[in-house]
Write an enzyme that holds these catalytic residues in place. Structure first.
Site, PDB file in Angstrom:
ATOM      1  N   CYS A 116      -2.581   9.362  -0.323  1.00 55.28           N
ATOM      2  CA  CYS A 116      -1.858   9.731   0.031  1.00 55.28           C
ATOM      3  C   CYS A 116      -1.427  10.675   0.343  1.00 55.28           C
ATOM      4  O   CYS A 116      -1.572  11.655   1.509  1.00 55.28           O
ATOM      5  CB  CYS A 116      -1.101   8.907  -1.444  1.00 55.28           C
ATOM      6  N   HIS A 145      -1.388   3.300  -0.831  1.00 61.24           N
ATOM      7  CA  HIS A 145      -2.346   3.077  -2.315  1.00 61.24           C
ATOM      8  C   HIS A 145      -3.769   2.234  -2.115  1.00 61.24           C
ATOM      9  O   HIS A 145      -3.004   1.365  -2.486  1.00 61.24           O
ATOM     10  CB  HIS A 145      -0.826   3.359  -3.400  1.00 61.24           C
ATOM     11  N   GLU A 187      -5.402   1.414  -4.117  1.00 65.03           N
ATOM     12  CA  GLU A 187      -6.129   0.844  -5.942  1.00 65.03           C
ATOM     13  C   GLU A 187      -4.125   0.401  -6.010  1.00 65.03           C
ATOM     14  O   GLU A 187      -4.183  -0.475  -7.600  1.00 65.03           O
ATOM     15  CB  GLU A 187      -5.678   2.463  -6.649  1.00 65.03           C
TER      16      GLU A 187
END
Length: 200
Positions: free
Chosen positions: A78, A182, A184
């Site tokens: 990001c 992202h 994650e």
């Protein structure tokens, strides 16, 4: 294997550590210690924040030079990806220049018949995958984005996404890799990307 996550004035760092632990990484540290970053097996440069103030912080702490000198695989996420580029429109900030490409702000089209919104927030697909952090089955799969700025397409584009225009949703050059989305927060696809990065 020791994985270091760069500690600096950006949000969302703990969620990256949690995601790595979910996929079985046990030696994960969040650190700004220069020697630990230099000797880690892998380094992750995450971030949620504003480009110009974050770059100023990196320069003030010397972390900008540390990141540029890293020889092991490095993954920017990001804002981390945007700061690895040459320049960002956000705060008129010069970046690290690892990827010689500019970061621009999304501009809504005049008619906006497709009802685009800024920031892009939510799930979108990635395509034209060209990096070892991706597996073939990830082509056209969906990952999670939150951003108002994008990296233009360039020779180091490793994935593309369309929101208003087509842009670089991932970049790769030498030992440096980066995703605008992202991993994650991107479910099984994101976990697969993190695994591929760890296994480089």
């Amino acid at each position: 294997m020791r994985i270091s996550i760069i500690k600096y004035n950006a949000g969302n760092i703990r969620s990256v550590a949690n995601a790595l632990q979910r996929i079985g990484c046990t030696d994960v540290e969040i650190t700004d210690d220069i020697e630990k970053l230099r000797t880690a097996d892998k380094v992750i440069f995450p971030g949620v924040g504003e480009a110009s103030t974050t770059m100023a912080n990196l320069r003030a702490t010397g972390l900008d030079k540390v990141i540029l000198d890293l020889k092991q695989p490095v993954l920017g996420i990001c804002l981390g990806m945007q700061l690895m580029c040459s320049h960002s429109d956000e705060g008129n900030a010069d970046g690290l220049g690892i990827f010689p490409v500019d970061v621009k702000r999304f501009q809504l089209p005049e008619d906006n018949s497709l009802n685009y919104k800024i920031p892009q927030m939510g799930w979108n697909s990635i395509s034209n995958l060209k990096s070892a952090i991706f597996s073939p089955e990830m082509e056209n799969q969906y990952v999670y984005f939150v951003h108002s700025y994008y990296a233009e397409l360039c020779e180091y584009t490793a994935a593309q996404t369309e929101h208003v225009i087509r842009y670089s949703s991932a970049l790769a050059r030498n030992n440096f890799y980066a995703t605008q989305f992202h991993p994650e927060k991107s479910g099984s696809v994101g976990e697969g990307i993190l695994r591929n990065f760890i296994n480089l």
